[in-house]
Design a protein around this motif. Structure first.
Motif, PDB file in Angstrom:
ATOM      1  N   GLY A 102       0.797  -1.218   0.000  1.00 42.81           N
ATOM      2  CA  GLY A 102       0.000   0.000   0.000  1.00 42.81           C
ATOM      3  C   GLY A 102       0.828   1.264   0.000  1.00 42.81           C
ATOM      4  O   GLY A 102       0.323   2.346  -0.319  1.00 42.81           O
ATOM      5  N   GLN A 103       2.108   1.150   0.334  1.00 42.53           N
ATOM      6  CA  GLN A 103       2.992   2.311   0.347  1.00 42.53           C
ATOM      7  C   GLN A 103       3.557   2.628  -1.028  1.00 42.53           C
ATOM      8  O   GLN A 103       4.233   3.650  -1.200  1.00 42.53           O
ATOM      9  N   GLN A 104       3.285   1.753  -2.012  1.00 41.15           N
ATOM     10  CA  GLN A 104       3.780   2.008  -3.363  1.00 41.15           C
ATOM     11  C   GLN A 104       3.188   3.316  -3.880  1.00 41.15           C
ATOM     12  O   GLN A 104       2.003   3.590  -3.684  1.00 41.15           O
ATOM     13  N   PRO A 105       3.984   4.158  -4.523  1.00 38.06           N
ATOM     14  CA  PRO A 105       3.475   5.445  -5.019  1.00 38.06           C
ATOM     15  C   PRO A 105       2.432   5.250  -6.116  1.00 38.06           C
ATOM     16  O   PRO A 105       2.419   4.232  -6.815  1.00 38.06           O
ATOM     17  N   GLY A 106       1.594   6.257  -6.264  1.00 35.67           N
ATOM     18  CA  GLY A 106       0.580   6.200  -7.298  1.00 35.67           C
ATOM     19  C   GLY A 106      -0.593   5.327  -6.893  1.00 35.67           C
ATOM     20  O   GLY A 106      -0.704   4.878  -5.754  1.00 35.67           O
ATOM     21  N   LYS A 107      -1.455   5.089  -7.843  1.00 39.82           N
ATOM     22  CA  LYS A 107      -2.667   4.313  -7.590  1.00 39.82           C
ATOM     23  C   LYS A 107      -2.776   3.123  -8.533  1.00 39.82           C
ATOM     24  O   LYS A 107      -3.869   2.679  -8.867  1.00 39.82           O
ATOM     25  N   GLU A 108      -1.632   2.599  -8.958  1.00 39.42           N
ATOM     26  CA  GLU A 108      -1.670   1.485  -9.888  1.00 39.42           C
ATOM     27  C   GLU A 108      -2.305   0.253  -9.233  1.00 39.42           C
ATOM     28  O   GLU A 108      -2.282   0.086  -8.017  1.00 39.42           O
ATOM     29  N   THR A 109      -2.863  -0.589 -10.060  1.00 40.56           N
ATOM     30  CA  THR A 109      -3.499  -1.789  -9.544  1.00 40.56           C
ATOM     31  C   THR A 109      -2.450  -2.787  -9.059  1.00 40.56           C
ATOM     32  O   THR A 109      -1.291  -2.773  -9.503  1.00 40.56           O
ATOM     33  N   ILE A 110      -2.862  -3.637  -8.150  1.00 44.60           N
ATOM     34  CA  ILE A 110      -2.020  -4.712  -7.633  1.00 44.60           C
ATOM     35  C   ILE A 110      -2.771  -6.011  -7.897  1.00 44.60           C
ATOM     36  O   ILE A 110      -3.823  -6.257  -7.308  1.00 44.60           O
ATOM     37  N   LEU A 111      -2.244  -6.802  -8.821  1.00 43.30           N
ATOM     38  CA  LEU A 111      -2.909  -8.037  -9.235  1.00 43.30           C
ATOM     39  C   LEU A 111      -2.429  -9.187  -8.363  1.00 43.30           C
ATOM     40  O   LEU A 111      -1.254  -9.562  -8.393  1.00 43.30           O
ATOM     41  N   PHE A 112      -3.345  -9.763  -7.598  1.00 43.62           N
ATOM     42  CA  PHE A 112      -3.026 -10.899  -6.735  1.00 43.62           C
ATOM     43  C   PHE A 112      -3.374 -12.192  -7.461  1.00 43.62           C
ATOM     44  O   PHE A 112      -4.407 -12.296  -8.127  1.00 43.62           O
ATOM     45  N   MET A 113      -2.489 -13.198  -7.299  1.00 44.93           N
ATOM     46  CA  MET A 113      -2.641 -14.460  -8.006  1.00 44.93           C
ATOM     47  C   MET A 113      -2.304 -15.613  -7.071  1.00 44.93           C
ATOM     48  O   MET A 113      -1.540 -15.452  -6.119  1.00 44.93           O
ATOM     49  N   ALA A 133      -6.629  -3.465  -5.115  1.00 39.15           N
ATOM     50  CA  ALA A 133      -6.422  -4.904  -5.229  1.00 39.15           C
ATOM     51  C   ALA A 133      -7.372  -5.497  -6.267  1.00 39.15           C
ATOM     52  O   ALA A 133      -8.580  -5.296  -6.204  1.00 39.15           O
ATOM     53  N   VAL A 134      -6.808  -6.207  -7.231  1.00 39.64           N
ATOM     54  CA  VAL A 134      -7.611  -6.958  -8.190  1.00 39.64           C
ATOM     55  C   VAL A 134      -7.143  -8.407  -8.144  1.00 39.64           C
ATOM     56  O   VAL A 134      -6.004  -8.702  -7.741  1.00 39.64           O
ATOM     57  N   PHE A 135      -8.013  -9.313  -8.549  1.00 43.81           N
ATOM     58  CA  PHE A 135      -7.739 -10.731  -8.369  1.00 43.81           C
ATOM     59  C   PHE A 135      -7.844 -11.470  -9.697  1.00 43.81           C
ATOM     60  O   PHE A 135      -8.784 -11.263 -10.467  1.00 43.81           O
ATOM     61  N   ALA A 136      -6.865 -12.332  -9.938  1.00 43.56           N
ATOM     62  CA  ALA A 136      -6.823 -13.084 -11.190  1.00 43.56           C
ATOM     63  C   ALA A 136      -7.963 -14.091 -11.233  1.00 43.56           C
ATOM     64  O   ALA A 136      -8.403 -14.598 -10.200  1.00 43.56           O
ATOM     65  N   PRO A 137      -8.458 -14.409 -12.429  1.00 44.72           N
ATOM     66  CA  PRO A 137      -9.461 -15.467 -12.547  1.00 44.72           C
ATOM     67  C   PRO A 137      -8.855 -16.823 -12.208  1.00 44.72           C
ATOM     68  O   PRO A 137      -7.627 -16.994 -12.241  1.00 44.72           O
ATOM     69  N   ALA A 138      -9.709 -17.775 -11.898  1.00 47.44           N
ATOM     70  CA  ALA A 138      -9.239 -19.087 -11.454  1.00 47.44           C
ATOM     71  C   ALA A 138      -8.283 -19.734 -12.450  1.00 47.44           C
ATOM     72  O   ALA A 138      -7.325 -20.411 -12.060  1.00 47.44           O
ATOM     73  N   SER A 139      -8.525 -19.522 -13.733  1.00 45.78           N
ATOM     74  CA  SER A 139      -7.694 -20.158 -14.755  1.00 45.78           C
ATOM     75  C   SER A 139      -6.258 -19.641 -14.773  1.00 45.78           C
ATOM     76  O   SER A 139      -5.376 -20.276 -15.361  1.00 45.78           O
ATOM     77  N   CYS A 140      -6.010 -18.506 -14.132  1.00 46.64           N
ATOM     78  CA  CYS A 140      -4.662 -17.923 -14.113  1.00 46.64           C
ATOM     79  C   CYS A 140      -3.933 -18.150 -12.794  1.00 46.64           C
ATOM     80  O   CYS A 140      -2.799 -17.670 -12.632  1.00 46.64           O
ATOM     81  N   ASN A 141      -4.536 -18.854 -11.883  1.00 52.26           N
ATOM     82  CA  ASN A 141      -3.946 -19.010 -10.553  1.00 52.26           C
ATOM     83  C   ASN A 141      -3.039 -20.228 -10.428  1.00 52.26           C
ATOM     84  O   ASN A 141      -2.319 -20.353  -9.440  1.00 52.26           O
ATOM     85  N   HIS A 142      -3.076 -21.113 -11.401  1.00 45.23           N
ATOM     86  CA  HIS A 142      -2.278 -22.331 -11.327  1.00 45.23           C
ATOM     87  C   HIS A 142      -0.953 -22.165 -12.063  1.00 45.23           C
ATOM     88  O   HIS A 142      -0.935 -21.628 -13.179  1.00 45.23           O
ATOM     89  N   PRO A 143       0.146 -22.626 -11.508  1.00 45.95           N
ATOM     90  CA  PRO A 143       1.414 -22.599 -12.247  1.00 45.95           C
ATOM     91  C   PRO A 143       1.347 -23.530 -13.444  1.00 45.95           C
ATOM     92  O   PRO A 143       0.659 -24.555 -13.417  1.00 45.95           O
ATOM     93  N   ARG A 144       2.048 -23.167 -14.503  1.00 44.90           N
ATOM     94  CA  ARG A 144       2.119 -23.986 -15.711  1.00 44.90           C
ATOM     95  C   ARG A 144       3.561 -24.388 -15.965  1.00 44.90           C
ATOM     96  O   ARG A 144       4.460 -23.536 -16.013  1.00 44.90           O
ATOM     97  N   ALA A 145       3.767 -25.688 -16.155  1.00 44.53           N
ATOM     98  CA  ALA A 145       5.117 -26.162 -16.454  1.00 44.53           C
ATOM     99  C   ALA A 145       5.634 -25.572 -17.759  1.00 44.53           C
ATOM    100  O   ALA A 145       6.841 -25.394 -17.921  1.00 44.53           O
ATOM    101  N   ALA A 146       4.742 -25.226 -18.688  1.00 45.02           N
ATOM    102  CA  ALA A 146       5.187 -24.622 -19.944  1.00 45.02           C
ATOM    103  C   ALA A 146       5.929 -23.320 -19.687  1.00 45.02           C
ATOM    104  O   ALA A 146       6.944 -23.029 -20.330  1.00 45.02           O
ATOM    105  N   HIS A 147       5.450 -22.512 -18.742  1.00 41.40           N
ATOM    106  CA  HIS A 147       6.146 -21.279 -18.403  1.00 41.40           C
ATOM    107  C   HIS A 147       7.512 -21.573 -17.801  1.00 41.40           C
ATOM    108  O   HIS A 147       8.492 -20.864 -18.070  1.00 41.40           O
ATOM    109  N   ILE A 148       7.582 -22.598 -16.957  1.00 41.83           N
ATOM    110  CA  ILE A 148       8.865 -22.983 -16.373  1.00 41.83           C
ATOM    111  C   ILE A 148       9.824 -23.429 -17.473  1.00 41.83           C
ATOM    112  O   ILE A 148      11.005 -23.068 -17.478  1.00 41.83           O
TER     113      ILE A 148
END
Length: 242
Positions: free
Chosen positions: A153-164, A183-198
């Motif tokens: 919350g101490q980050q400057p400005g009012k940019e969104t913070i995406l929680f995942m 605070a904004v929240f990712a949809p369920a489909s984006c909350n799981h790690p993907r081995a492809a990204h790794i």
């Protein structure tokens, strides 16, 4: 270059075979199953499906934690053993970074988290560097959620913070109370790690010369296991023998 990628660091089991510019195959499940029993079968299936022979692998990417102690150990041990037997590099990728990569291209802060009990979370903060990678804005840590929200919350400005993260349901209300509409929240489909990204992160680090010997990779737990912490506390309290 072709890479096998593994993530067993949390509830999700994810395995992928990737090469430059292409995901050949990926399998991800989100069931409370025994990773130690299912991992090698999943690897064998994907290697067969992609007609990949072990000697065709250039390296192995693996989620190195933080997360479940047992889960992290399973993935790291399997990756190190296979890489050592094949004499190829192993590349450890942060489990938090793997989740954050689901938000490539997103504006503002990207904050993945895993529940660590007692009001604590494993977390870090990232920013998307284009659509290819994320860069760390705040290092991985084990922290009380309320303290983490106060810091964010101490980050400057009012940019969104995406929680995942898969554990958002446990902490959503507390985050909203502390940070409000930021605070904004990712949809369920984006909350799981993907081995492809790794795997894609591992390929990039291989090309940049950042891969290491299997013996050099160690899990990143961020805290001691409860049994180990108790043992150390008990032994610290015992007087030294003459």
């Amino acid at each position: 270059m072709r890479v096998l990628a593994i993530d067993t660091s949390n509830l999700v089991l994810s395995v992928a075979v990737v090469e430059e510019g292409r995901v050949l195959a990926e399998m991800t499940t989100n069931q409370q199953k025994n990773h130690s029993v299912r991992l090698m079968d999943a690897i064998s299936l994907l290697m067969d499906e992609t007609n990949t022979l072990p000697e065709q692998l250039t390296g192995i990417g693996v989620a190195k934690g933080p997360g479940s102690y047992t889960g992290v150990r399973i993935g790291v041990a399997a990756a190190k053993s296979m890489a050592w037997s094949l004499q190829i590099p192993v590349i450890g990728v942060s489990s938090l970074e793997a989740v954050a990569m689901n938000a490539l291209g997103a504006p503002g802060l990207i904050v993945p988290l895993f529940d660590a009990r007692r009001g604590q979370v494993y977390t870090a903060a990232y920013r998307s560097a284009g659509i290819q990678r994320v860069t760390a804005e705040a290092a991985e840590r084990l922290v009380l959620l309320r303290d983490w929200c106060a810091l964010l919350g101490q980050q400057p400005g009012k940019e969104t913070i995406l929680f995942m993260g898969e554990d958002l349901g446990l902490h959503r209300e507390a985050i909203r109370t502390e940070l409000g509409e930021r605070a904004v929240f990712a949809p369920a489909s984006c909350n799981h790690p993907r081995a492809a990204h790794i795997g894609l992160a591992a390929l990039r680090r291989l090309a940049e010369g950042e891969a290491g010997h299997p013996h050099e990779l160690v899990p990143e737990y961020l805290q001691l296991a409860e049994a180990e912490a108790k043992w150390l506390a008990q032994n610290a309290a015992c007087p030294e023998k003459e």
